[in-house]
Design a protein around this motif. Structure first.
Motif, mmCIF file in Angstrom:
data_model
loop_
_atom_site.group_PDB
_atom_site.id
_atom_site.type_symbol
_atom_site.label_atom_id
_atom_site.label_comp_id
_atom_site.label_asym_id
_atom_site.label_seq_id
_atom_site.Cartn_x
_atom_site.Cartn_y
_atom_site.Cartn_z
ATOM 1 N N ASP A 91 0.808 -1.222 0.000
ATOM 2 C CA ASP A 91 0.000 0.000 0.000
ATOM 3 C C ASP A 91 0.840 1.271 0.000
ATOM 4 O O ASP A 91 0.298 2.375 0.038
ATOM 5 C CB ASP A 91 -0.992 0.008 1.170
ATOM 6 N N GLY A 92 2.175 1.123 -0.019
ATOM 7 C CA GLY A 92 3.043 2.285 -0.070
ATOM 8 C C GLY A 92 3.267 2.959 1.265
ATOM 9 O O GLY A 92 3.893 4.021 1.336
ATOM 10 N N THR A 93 2.780 2.352 2.347
ATOM 11 C CA THR A 93 2.981 2.943 3.668
ATOM 12 C C THR A 93 4.456 3.024 4.021
ATOM 13 O O THR A 93 4.904 4.000 4.634
ATOM 14 C CB THR A 93 2.240 2.118 4.742
ATOM 15 N N LEU A 94 5.212 2.000 3.643
ATOM 16 C CA LEU A 94 6.644 1.969 3.907
ATOM 17 C C LEU A 94 7.394 1.645 2.620
ATOM 18 O O LEU A 94 6.939 0.797 1.844
ATOM 19 C CB LEU A 94 6.990 0.902 4.959
ATOM 20 N N PRO A 95 8.551 2.278 2.420
ATOM 21 C CA PRO A 95 9.405 1.857 1.312
ATOM 22 C C PRO A 95 10.081 0.543 1.666
ATOM 23 O O PRO A 95 10.257 0.224 2.859
ATOM 24 C CB PRO A 95 10.420 2.998 1.198
ATOM 25 N N ALA A 145 6.365 -8.463 -3.018
ATOM 26 C CA ALA A 145 5.677 -7.226 -2.648
ATOM 27 C C ALA A 145 6.012 -6.097 -3.612
ATOM 28 O O ALA A 145 5.136 -5.326 -4.021
ATOM 29 C CB ALA A 145 6.039 -6.837 -1.218
ATOM 30 N N ARG A 146 7.280 -6.002 -3.991
ATOM 31 C CA ARG A 146 7.679 -4.957 -4.933
ATOM 32 C C ARG A 146 6.992 -5.139 -6.281
ATOM 33 O O ARG A 146 6.549 -4.168 -6.905
ATOM 34 C CB ARG A 146 9.200 -4.991 -5.114
ATOM 35 N N ARG A 147 6.900 -6.380 -6.731
ATOM 36 C CA ARG A 147 6.284 -6.639 -8.022
ATOM 37 C C ARG A 147 4.808 -6.250 -8.004
ATOM 38 O O ARG A 147 4.310 -5.625 -8.953
ATOM 39 C CB ARG A 147 6.446 -8.116 -8.389
ATOM 40 N N CYS A 148 4.111 -6.581 -6.937
ATOM 41 C CA CYS A 148 2.691 -6.215 -6.838
ATOM 42 C C CYS A 148 2.527 -4.706 -6.725
ATOM 43 O O CYS A 148 1.647 -4.121 -7.355
ATOM 44 C CB CYS A 148 2.056 -6.892 -5.626
ATOM 45 N N GLU A 158 -5.363 -9.179 4.985
ATOM 46 C CA GLU A 158 -4.528 -7.980 5.136
ATOM 47 C C GLU A 158 -4.030 -7.482 3.783
ATOM 48 O O GLU A 158 -3.966 -6.268 3.541
ATOM 49 C CB GLU A 158 -3.352 -8.294 6.056
ATOM 50 N N SER A 159 -3.706 -8.398 2.893
ATOM 51 C CA SER A 159 -3.222 -8.002 1.571
ATOM 52 C C SER A 159 -4.329 -7.350 0.764
ATOM 53 O O SER A 159 -4.102 -6.354 0.060
ATOM 54 C CB SER A 159 -2.668 -9.223 0.828
ATOM 55 N N ALA A 160 -5.540 -7.900 0.843
ATOM 56 C CA ALA A 160 -6.672 -7.290 0.139
ATOM 57 C C ALA A 160 -6.913 -5.877 0.643
ATOM 58 O O ALA A 160 -7.158 -4.945 -0.144
ATOM 59 C CB ALA A 160 -7.923 -8.152 0.316
ATOM 60 N N ALA A 161 -6.843 -5.700 1.967
ATOM 61 C CA ALA A 161 -7.047 -4.359 2.533
ATOM 62 C C ALA A 161 -5.938 -3.409 2.085
ATOM 63 O O ALA A 161 -6.194 -2.233 1.792
ATOM 64 C CB ALA A 161 -7.108 -4.438 4.051
ATOM 65 N N ALA A 162 -4.705 -3.906 2.020
ATOM 66 C CA ALA A 162 -3.587 -3.061 1.588
ATOM 67 C C ALA A 162 -3.749 -2.634 0.134
ATOM 68 O O ALA A 162 -3.515 -1.474 -0.225
ATOM 69 C CB ALA A 162 -2.262 -3.800 1.784
ATOM 70 N N LEU A 163 -4.151 -3.564 -0.725
ATOM 71 C CA LEU A 163 -4.356 -3.228 -2.135
ATOM 72 C C LEU A 163 -5.505 -2.230 -2.300
ATOM 73 O O LEU A 163 -5.439 -1.324 -3.141
ATOM 74 C CB LEU A 163 -4.644 -4.493 -2.942
ATOM 75 N N ARG A 164 -6.530 -2.379 -1.477
ATOM 76 C CA ARG A 164 -7.630 -1.404 -1.534
ATOM 77 C C ARG A 164 -7.138 -0.026 -1.113
ATOM 78 O O ARG A 164 -7.495 0.987 -1.747
ATOM 79 C CB ARG A 164 -8.776 -1.868 -0.620
ATOM 80 N N ARG A 165 -6.339 0.052 -0.071
ATOM 81 C CA ARG A 165 -5.799 1.336 0.362
ATOM 82 C C ARG A 165 -4.911 1.957 -0.711
ATOM 83 O O ARG A 165 -4.788 3.174 -0.802
ATOM 84 C CB ARG A 165 -4.994 1.177 1.655
#
Length: 505
Positions: free
Chosen positions: A52-56, A130-133, A152-159
């Protein structure tokens, strides 16, 4: 007792923690880590923060290994010569050892979907995944799976701005952790976040960015993420002739049937632990480090704790879930309108299992009582609703209690930071990395800062339990969970093993 030259196969969080504790307890011999990934050890529990880009990606790096520790990345160990005590890498390297520790972690189970070409989907087991996604197109995303990592991954992609669909073959999400009522409320919570959920469905075909389900529905899938379980990496151990069932079988001293070879983390099978969670890996690393430095510690296992790290969805599961055993007291209530659900299993008034959804105060209180093995107050419902005071405060837990589980920061470490001048959460974070993961421990760290102003000694070291009272900042995936404390590619493995779904990470 001397462990001599210690060789660790794997370079994930379990291996990093073991190397740090081994030096801490006085080991003076050589320590070498061999990891298949190109990176130094990093925090797998935070991979969705990259989604979700929260952290590099660089922010996931774990603290540097102790001075004198040798780290070789990009090396897969293919063979062990037990008689000569040598490990052979796929790069032609040969590594001698006196003590060998397998920390090879687990690998993702990828379902066979007709028409799905290699590389068209990611499994989210490594930083590269994670980088590829994260680098893919912002469009329609489909996550296949129904465990904590999938949610958690679905929520991150939505964010991150994706139109997100979650597909799970089970009857409801987290069906290995929640009862049906809790699963329904979790689904509604995710739908409130804008995630479309399909349960009881499997993927039967893929073609040109579209995923077909068994009911004939076709989903756009510009990004396809597979979170469908993991299996321990046991191929190296099998080829070496060690006893393997689901994982590498170890005893109370974390030994295999070769006294010179031990195993920790996801690849190890210990009767008291659940793979896919960080707490068992850290506890095993600590026990083995003590044992190899002359103080044998019999590892008895750890309590299972599953936290879902999705902002706006407070969920904690303690214990193994499932039906309550005989003679257990069960306290349960459900409030669908407010997305609240609770189920406690008690023996002798003490918590042996719990499911708590949408109840942040109860999560904090129940977690503390579970940690301390203290009885639940008589007013059970008032306790769950947060009406009655029920749990010890900031002076309840011992010095070694882990406050920040993402970075394994104890109350003692935070206390020492405060005594050295850290005056607030930001300064404690800079000194210890606490709160820099999922952020779920922020309230606990803030309470410690208030209880122990900078530079002041406060006597016995105590702390509250890591809490989930406020939405995490930044948000990340489950940590106690699991996400593989070992190196998922630290050794080659054989195909065709049945999925190990205990953590469904």
């Amino acid at each position: 007792m001397s462990a001599g030259e210690v060789l660790v196969v794997g370079a994930g969080p379990a291996a990093q923690r073991f190397a740090e504790r081994l030096r801490h307890h006085g080991h003076r011999g050589g320590v070498t880590l061999l990891g298949a990934e190109p990176q130094a050890p990093y925090q797998r529990a935070l991979l969705s923060c990259v989604l979700d880009g929260t952290l590099p990606a660089p922010a996931l790096a774990l603290p540097a290994l102790p001075a004198g520790t040798r780290l070789h990345t990009g090396v897969t160990v293919t063979r062990i010569d037990r008689a000569r005590r040598l490990a052979y890498g796929d790069d032609g390297s040969v590594h001698p050892y006196d003590t060998l520790v397998l920390a090879t972690g687990s690998r993702a189970v990828v379902p066979r979907i007709p028409g799905l070409p290699a590389g068209a989907a990611a499994a989210l087991r490594t930083l590269a995944d994670a980088r590829r996604c994260a680098g893919g197109p912002r469009g329609a995303a489909v996550v296949v799976g129904g465990g904590p990592l999938a949610v958690e991954s679905a929520a991150a992609l939505r964010r991150a701005g994706h139109e997100t669909v979650l597909v799970h073959r089970g009857p409801h999400l987290l069906d290995r952790h929640l009862d049906a009522a809790g699963g329904v409320l979790l689904t509604r919570g995710l739908e409130d976040l804008g995630i479309e959920v399909h349960t009881g469905r499997t993927a039967v075909g893929y073609c040109a960015g579209k995923l077909t389900l068994d009911d004939g529905r076709v989903l756009a899938a510009d990004t396809l993420l597979l979170c469908t379980g993991v299996v321990p990496e046991t191929g190296l151990a099998r080829r070496a002739g060690l006893t393997v069932r689901t994982g590498v079988v170890v005893d109370g001293l974390l030994r295999t049937d070769d006294p010179h070879i031990h195993a920790i983390g996801d690849c190890a099978e210990h009767p008291g632990d659940t793979a896919g969670h960080l707490e068992p890996a850290w506890a095993q690393a600590e026990s083995l480090a003590r044992t190899l430095t002359g103080t044998p510690v019999r590892h008895l296992g750890t309590r299972r704790i599953t936290r879902l790290r999705v902002p706006g969805v407070d969920l904690v599961v303690l214990g193994r879930g499932g039906p309550a055993p005989e003679r257990a007291e069960v306290v349960a209530f459900s409030d669908p309108a407010r997305r609240r659900h609770a189920r406690l299993t008690l023996h002798g008034g003490r918590i042996t299992g719990a499911v708590l959804l949408g109840l942040p105060r109860a999560i904090a209180a129940v977690s503390r009582l579970h940690e301390l093995d203290l009885p639940v107050p008589a007013g059970r419902l008032e306790f769950l609703l947060g009406i009655a005071p029920a749990a010890p405060g900031a002076d309840a837990l011992p010095d070694e209690a882990v406050v920040c589980r993402c970075n394994n920061v104890t109350r003692h470490t935070i206390t020492e930071a405060c005594r050295s001048g850290a005056a607030d959460v930001a300064q404690v974070a800079a000194a210890t990395r606490a709160t820099t993961g999922c952020g779920g421990c922020t309230d606990a760290v803030r309470a410690l800062c208030r209880a122990l102003p900078a530079g002041r000694d406060a006597g016995p070291d105590v702390t509250p339990r890591d809490r989930r009272d406020a939405p995490p900042t930044p948000a990340g995936p489950a940590a106690d969970q699991d996400h593989g404390p070992g190196d998922p590619a630290g050794a080659t493995d054989e195909p065709g093993r049945a999925p190990r779904r205990s953590g469904e990470r």
